[in-house]
Design a protein around this motif. Structure first.
Motif, PDB file in Angstrom:
ATOM      1  N   GLU A  22     -39.358  58.512   7.549  1.00  0.00           N
ATOM      2  CA  GLU A  22     -39.013  59.546   8.377  1.00  0.00           C
ATOM      3  C   GLU A  22     -37.369  59.473   7.961  1.00  0.00           C
ATOM      4  O   GLU A  22     -36.735  58.479   8.033  1.00  0.00           O
ATOM      5  CB  GLU A  22     -39.130  59.375   9.748  1.00  0.00           C
ATOM      6  CG  GLU A  22     -38.998  60.503  10.658  1.00  0.00           C
ATOM      7  CD  GLU A  22     -39.997  61.597  10.334  1.00  0.00           C
ATOM      8  OE1 GLU A  22     -39.462  62.378   9.642  1.00  0.00           O
ATOM      9  OE2 GLU A  22     -41.016  61.732  10.822  1.00  0.00           O
ATOM     10  N   ASP A  23     -36.719  60.628   8.228  1.00  0.00           N
ATOM     11  CA  ASP A  23     -35.362  60.646   8.167  1.00  0.00           C
ATOM     12  C   ASP A  23     -34.880  61.501   9.237  1.00  0.00           C
ATOM     13  O   ASP A  23     -34.756  62.721   8.886  1.00  0.00           O
ATOM     14  CB  ASP A  23     -34.813  60.741   6.687  1.00  0.00           C
ATOM     15  CG  ASP A  23     -33.295  60.771   6.727  1.00  0.00           C
ATOM     16  OD1 ASP A  23     -32.556  60.643   7.885  1.00  0.00           O
ATOM     17  OD2 ASP A  23     -32.375  60.807   5.680  1.00  0.00           O
ATOM     18  N   GLU A  24     -34.250  61.116  10.292  1.00  0.00           N
ATOM     19  CA  GLU A  24     -34.019  62.027  11.671  1.00  0.00           C
ATOM     20  C   GLU A  24     -32.963  63.057  11.251  1.00  0.00           C
ATOM     21  O   GLU A  24     -32.755  63.816  11.725  1.00  0.00           O
ATOM     22  CB  GLU A  24     -33.861  61.263  12.745  1.00  0.00           C
ATOM     23  CG  GLU A  24     -35.009  60.327  13.292  1.00  0.00           C
ATOM     24  CD  GLU A  24     -36.249  61.129  13.780  1.00  0.00           C
ATOM     25  OE1 GLU A  24     -36.015  62.411  14.100  1.00  0.00           O
ATOM     26  OE2 GLU A  24     -37.284  60.443  13.736  1.00  0.00           O
ATOM     27  N   ALA A  28     -35.512  69.934  11.302  1.00  0.00           N
ATOM     28  CA  ALA A  28     -36.913  70.112  12.009  1.00  0.00           C
ATOM     29  C   ALA A  28     -37.536  71.312  11.390  1.00  0.00           C
ATOM     30  O   ALA A  28     -36.922  72.442  11.344  1.00  0.00           O
ATOM     31  CB  ALA A  28     -36.810  70.060  13.458  1.00  0.00           C
ATOM     32  N   ARG A  44     -39.605  66.748   9.292  1.00  0.00           N
ATOM     33  CA  ARG A  44     -38.367  67.085   9.039  1.00  0.00           C
ATOM     34  C   ARG A  44     -38.127  67.193   7.426  1.00  0.00           C
ATOM     35  O   ARG A  44     -38.759  66.864   6.614  1.00  0.00           O
ATOM     36  CB  ARG A  44     -37.533  65.794   9.270  1.00  0.00           C
ATOM     37  CG  ARG A  44     -37.684  65.039  10.623  1.00  0.00           C
ATOM     38  CD  ARG A  44     -36.364  65.343  11.168  1.00  0.00           C
ATOM     39  NE  ARG A  44     -36.410  65.228  12.822  1.00  0.00           N
ATOM     40  CZ  ARG A  44     -35.702  66.010  13.405  1.00  0.00           C
ATOM     41  NH1 ARG A  44     -34.656  66.433  12.997  1.00  0.00           N
ATOM     42  NH2 ARG A  44     -35.899  65.839  14.817  1.00  0.00           N
TER      43      ARG A  44
END
Ligand code: NAD
Length: 488
Positions: A22-24, A28, A44
């Motif tokens: 994940e890479d916030e 989105a 994401r």
């Protein structure tokens, strides 16, 4: 069945280097279930750091993978096919959630088609050879090498199938892949990446990064990518093809269509009607090779339309997770609006609706299967790809006229002919400008058969032995046995 008890959704947005990541920081992207309009997941978009990591890990996995024998690579792909088949129901439910296509379809057409590709190319992997050319002393050998890291970019209508149709030949030839699914259907491909790892693929061999067109463009322009394989629309194809040209990358372009089905007076009417239904209403009409221009010879025209309308009334429109449903929603509100817009244009330009034409009053993105008659070649609905359940019937008088009108399009993906006269069938097919043709059948695309388009519908072929040509390159080696004769 409710959405809550559907098989586990993927754990994170991307699958890179053999694991979910994940890479916030990425934007989105909501995943909407087309049958209800509910948001069922959020992924994401890949940041440049994720894309970079995917390309780096793919490059190192590719070096290791290309060092394995074809038999070893094939075994991994066939194992992945077995795992997919064993999990067909879970994967099919996920495909239904991603796309809205009815489970009655996804159980037989998506994960299973992906498994077929992995099995087929897994079996071919050990048979890939070059050639030896004897020159009466000196000789030449030509070896088939992988291209390196390939980028796959997918459309939203068949997410699992598209990923597997690209990954299977690419991996069989010794390449690695970074795959970007459509932002509309991001879930299924992650499961394929996970399964390939379970089957023994090295981490990084097949990576999935999410995102919109900008992420696709980043892959298409990156010098580390040797080949870009896109399934999408013609305008996107033009952009990706020219981006790839910057580094003279190999490309496969599986693009849109406006394919003709020619139904002659002597055709078996039930077969022809069945072909028109399969070629227009399966997957709610969201299939690139659909035969959306149905040319029917004048003598059969009225009876054909009558039977087509009768049989179309038999569509079971409803909850895609109910296996009795045979016709589900369109993939998104935007696609529904676009298709209904074409229905309005068809009406305004004078075509007659003999079935459907309306949005269905229920949650989700449903519309009725729609049939227009009295369609002429100039009408917008006869010229532009609609990509929804809208079929146009066009009347014709003779064979030459039908062929000329069928070919009067910039597209050239598919074409079909229904007739009992086999000489005519082959004569007509020989003249049709299309890459994938059908005689007394429609839209059957077994993995053994090359699939692809001509004209604006694309370049390259997926499936069959032909796909190997598009995921490998030849290295020619001249071997001199001496002496070397030089002019001075
Ligand atoms: P699309 O062209 O909008 O998008 C396809 C993919 O390209 C998506 O993943 C998208 O994010 C990406 N993309 C968009 N712009 C890009 C850019 N500039 N650079 C790189 N990537 C970019 O198509 P869609 O709406 O997802 O799918 C429907 C279209 O796909 C229809 O035209 C249909 O005919 C075609 N299609 C063709 C085949 C085939 O095999 N010939 C199969 C399925 C669908």
């Amino acid at each position: 069945m409710t959405i809550a008890n559907i098989a586990a959704k993927p754990e994170a947005s991307h699958f890179v280097g053999g694991a979910y990541i994940e890479d916030e920081a990425g934007a989105a992207i909501d995943v909407i279930y087309p049958a209800t309009g509910e948001t069922i997941a959020t992924v994401r978009s890949a940041t440049p750091a994720i894309v970079d990591r995917a390309l780096e890990t793919a490059a190192s996995a590719q070096a290791e993978w290309a060092g394995r024998t074809g038999a070893e690579r094939g075994r991994v792909l066939r194992r992945a096919a077995d795992i997919i088949r064993a999990r067909n129901r879970d994967l099919s439910e996920l495909e239904t959630l991603d796309t809205g296509k009815p489970l009655s379809e996804t159980l037989v057409a998506d994960a299973s088609s992906g498994a077929d590709a992995l099995e087929y190319f897994g079996n071919l992997a050990a048979t890939l050879t070059g050639e030896h050319i004897a020159l009466g002393g000196d000789f030449v050998y030509a070896v088939r090498e992988p291209l390196g890291v390939c980028a796959g970019i997918g459309a939203w209508n068949y997410p699992t199938q598209i990923a597997c149709w690209k990954a299977a030949p690419a991996l069989a030839c010794g390449n690695a892949m970074v795959f970007k699914p459509s932002e509309v259907t991001p879930l299924c491909t992650l499961k394929i990446a996970q399964i390939l790892i379970e089957a023994g693929a090295p981490p990084g061999l097949f990576n999935v990064v999410q995102g919109y067109g900008d992420v696709g463009a980043a892959l298409a322009t990156d010098p580390r990518v040797a080949k870009v394989s896109l399934t999408g629309s013609v305008p996107t194809g033009q952009k990706v093809y020219s981006a790839a040209a910057g580094h003279m990358k190999h490309v496969t372009m599986e693009l849109g269509g406006k394919s003709p089905i020619l139904v002659f007076d002597d055709a078996d009417i039930e077969d022809a009607v069945g072909g028109a239904i399969l070629g227009n209403f399966y997957s709610s009409g969201q299939i690139c090779s659909n035969g959306t221009r149905v040319f029917v010879q004048r003598g059969l025209h009225d009876r054909f339309v009558e039977r087509l309308v009768e049989r179309t009334r038999g569509a079971v429109i409803g909850d895609p997770l109910d296996e009795a449903t045979s016709f589900g929603p369109l993939v998104s509100e935007a696609q529904l609006d676009k298709v209904l817009g074409y229905v309005d244009i068809g009406r305004a330009e004078g075509a007659e609706i003999v079935a459907g034409g309306n949005r269905i009053d229920r949650p989700g993105f449903y519309m009725e299967p729609t049939i227009f008659t009295g369609v002429t070649d100039e009408m917008t609905i006869a010229r532009e790809e609609i990509f929804g359940p809208v079929l146009s019937v066009l009347a014709f008088d003779d064979e030459d006229e039908a062929v000329a009108r069928a070919n009067a399009t910039e597209f050239g993906l598919a074409a079909g002919v229904f007739t009992r006269d086999l000489a005519r069938a082959h004569r007509v097919i020989a003249q049709l400008q299309a890459g994938t043709c059908f005689i007394n059948a429609y839209n059957l695309t077994p993995v053994e058969a090359p699939f692809g388009g001509v004209k604006q519908s694309g370049v390259g072929r997926e499936n069959g032995h032909a796909a190997i040509e598009h995921y490998s390159q030849l290295k020619t080696v001249y071997v001199g046995l001496g002496p070397v004769e030089a002019p001075f």
